[in-house]
Write a protein that holds these residues in place. Structure first.
Motif, PDB file in Angstrom:
ATOM      1  N   LEU A  55      12.946  42.380  31.415  1.00  0.00           N
ATOM      2  CA  LEU A  55      13.748  42.558  30.204  1.00  0.00           C
ATOM      3  C   LEU A  55      14.096  44.035  30.004  1.00  0.00           C
ATOM      4  O   LEU A  55      15.247  44.409  29.718  1.00  0.00           O
ATOM      5  CB  LEU A  55      12.927  42.045  29.007  1.00  0.00           C
ATOM      6  N   ALA A  56      13.080  44.841  30.194  1.00  0.00           N
ATOM      7  CA  ALA A  56      13.275  46.281  29.993  1.00  0.00           C
ATOM      8  C   ALA A  56      14.284  46.845  30.985  1.00  0.00           C
ATOM      9  O   ALA A  56      15.145  47.640  30.637  1.00  0.00           O
ATOM     10  CB  ALA A  56      11.935  46.998  30.141  1.00  0.00           C
ATOM     11  N   GLN A  57      14.162  46.345  32.238  1.00  0.00           N
ATOM     12  CA  GLN A  57      15.098  46.869  33.242  1.00  0.00           C
ATOM     13  C   GLN A  57      16.534  46.483  32.905  1.00  0.00           C
ATOM     14  O   GLN A  57      17.449  47.282  33.033  1.00  0.00           O
ATOM     15  CB  GLN A  57      14.720  46.335  34.627  1.00  0.00           C
ATOM     16  N   GLN A  58      16.695  45.261  32.414  1.00  0.00           N
ATOM     17  CA  GLN A  58      18.063  44.834  32.066  1.00  0.00           C
ATOM     18  C   GLN A  58      18.608  45.644  30.906  1.00  0.00           C
ATOM     19  O   GLN A  58      19.767  46.026  30.895  1.00  0.00           O
ATOM     20  CB  GLN A  58      18.059  43.350  31.734  1.00  0.00           C
ATOM     21  N   CYS A  59      17.729  45.919  29.915  1.00  0.00           N
ATOM     22  CA  CYS A  59      18.184  46.755  28.787  1.00  0.00           C
ATOM     23  C   CYS A  59      18.528  48.151  29.287  1.00  0.00           C
ATOM     24  O   CYS A  59      19.513  48.756  28.857  1.00  0.00           O
ATOM     25  CB  CYS A  59      17.091  46.862  27.734  1.00  0.00           C
ATOM     26  N   GLY A  60      17.702  48.639  30.193  1.00  0.00           N
ATOM     27  CA  GLY A  60      17.961  49.975  30.750  1.00  0.00           C
ATOM     28  C   GLY A  60      19.309  50.019  31.434  1.00  0.00           C
ATOM     29  O   GLY A  60      20.103  50.933  31.228  1.00  0.00           O
ATOM     30  N   GLN A  61      19.585  48.963  32.237  1.00  0.00           N
ATOM     31  CA  GLN A  61      20.874  48.931  32.946  1.00  0.00           C
ATOM     32  C   GLN A  61      22.046  48.838  31.963  1.00  0.00           C
ATOM     33  O   GLN A  61      23.062  49.490  32.133  1.00  0.00           O
ATOM     34  CB  GLN A  61      20.907  47.738  33.892  1.00  0.00           C
ATOM     35  N   ALA A  62      21.826  48.012  30.906  1.00  0.00           N
ATOM     36  CA  ALA A  62      22.896  47.876  29.907  1.00  0.00           C
ATOM     37  C   ALA A  62      23.148  49.211  29.240  1.00  0.00           C
ATOM     38  O   ALA A  62      24.299  49.627  29.033  1.00  0.00           O
ATOM     39  CB  ALA A  62      22.519  46.832  28.874  1.00  0.00           C
ATOM     40  N   LEU A  63      22.074  49.915  28.909  1.00  0.00           N
ATOM     41  CA  LEU A  63      22.233  51.224  28.257  1.00  0.00           C
ATOM     42  C   LEU A  63      22.898  52.226  29.209  1.00  0.00           C
ATOM     43  O   LEU A  63      23.709  53.048  28.789  1.00  0.00           O
ATOM     44  CB  LEU A  63      20.871  51.757  27.792  1.00  0.00           C
TER      45      LEU A  63
END
Ligand code: ADP
Length: 311
Positions: A55-63
């Motif tokens: 989840l964190a990685q996906q948020c990181g990529q989105a950011l």
């Protein structure tokens, strides 16, 4: 290692871990050292850990994507501002240059007409050279001014259904002096039928004159230029074909870019700004059409103006 002391999972703890991993993902995305911090002690199960990390990685990529988008938008706005400033400068400069140039032309003509007193043959010859250079310079400046106006969206179009054949037929007399100077023949084919297209007549004339004067410029003495009209269900095509020097394939994609000219050693032509084709294509596209080219060195060039066919 996510090894901690207290076993119970609380929302606060999970959020803290989540936030830390997000931070870590962003830090990673920005190529900074990876760091993970915890607000509370807790030992996570493997699947919890996997879920939070994913989840964190996906948020990181989105950011990261959002960050790139913001940077790209800022760069685009900056480039548009710079382009606008450049166009305004070109428009003002061309306008300011035209006034004294018109005066030079006007006074040279007055002297040549003998209004200021008798003129010798030698002086007349020089005065004619002044006038030719003045006309050439004026046409270069007009190109720059036209291009600047087009790019700034300041050109108005009066598009309506016009008979393209009539426009084409009216071009020959305008080119007669240039054609005669190089013993070129201009052949206009398919004269008979009416071909109606959606266009601004003045702008279409400007496009075709640009293409024709290029054909004259880049065709050796004694060559031939053919003007023809055709149409299909949706479009009308006006073709300007010459038996000139042609264009090497590697330049075909670039000659429509502003200020692009083939190397002088290839064309042997010194006049021009490299704006004629850029202007012509912009004009055609603004009328819902386009200008394209087919050419090969030594076999001449064919420029095609496509326009929307009138119902
Ligand atoms: P200019 O004619 O002022 O140089 P253009 O934008 O009209 O600028 O043309 C760009 C370049 O494309 C020319 O400098 C020339 O190298 C090439 N070109 C255009 N038309 C022809 C043609 N009919 N035959 C050969 N080369 C051409």
């Amino acid at each position: 290692m996510l090894r901690v002391r207290r076993p119970a999972v609380t929302c606060a703890a999970a959020f803290a871990v989540f936030a830390s991993v997000v931070t870590a993902s962003i830090a990673h995305a920005q190529s900074r050292p990876l760091s993970i911090r915890f607000a509370e002690s807790h030992e996570f199960e493997a699947d919890e850990r996997e879920f939070l990390v994913a989840l964190a990685q996906q948020c990181g990529q989105a950011l990261e994507r959002a960050h790139l988008l913001t940077a790209e938008r800022a760069a685009r706005t900056e480039a548009e501002d710079a382009n606008r400033a450049k166009m305004e400068f070109l428009a003002t400069m061309s306008h300011e240059l035209r006034t004294p140039l018109n005066a030079i032309g006007g006074y040279a003509e007055l002297i040549e007409m003998g209004v200021r007193g008798p003129v010798t043959a030698l002086q007349r010859h020089d005065l004619q050279r002044i006038q030719r250079s003045q006309e050439q310079l004026l046409s270069l400046i007009n190109d720059v001014l036209n291009f600047a106006k087009l790019e700034a969206g300041k050109v108005e179009f009066n598009t309506r259904a016009i008979d393209v054949r009539e426009t084409v037929d009216a071009l020959e007399p305008l080119l007669a002096p240039q054609l005669a100077a190089k013993q070129l023949t201009l052949q206009s084919v398919d004269r008979t039928t009416t071909v109606m297209a959606i266009a601004d007549e003045d702008k279409l004339r400007q496009v075709l004159l640009n293409l024709l004067s290029n054909a004259v410029k880049f065709t050796p003495d004694g060559g031939q230029i053919i003007l023809s009209c055709a149409h299909d269900e949706r479009q009308v095509y006006v073709r300007v074909q010459d038996t000139g020097i042609g264009i090497p394939t590697q330049y075909l994609g670039r000659i429509f870019d502003p200020f692009v000219q083939l190397e002088r050693r290839l064309t042997n032509v010194v006049s021009g700004t490299g704006l004629g084709l850029a202007i012509s294509r912009d004009l055609a596209r603004a009328m819902g059409g386009d200008v394209t080219v087919e050419s090969a060195p030594g076999s001449g060039s064919t420029f095609t103006v496509a326009l929307k066919k009138a119902e």
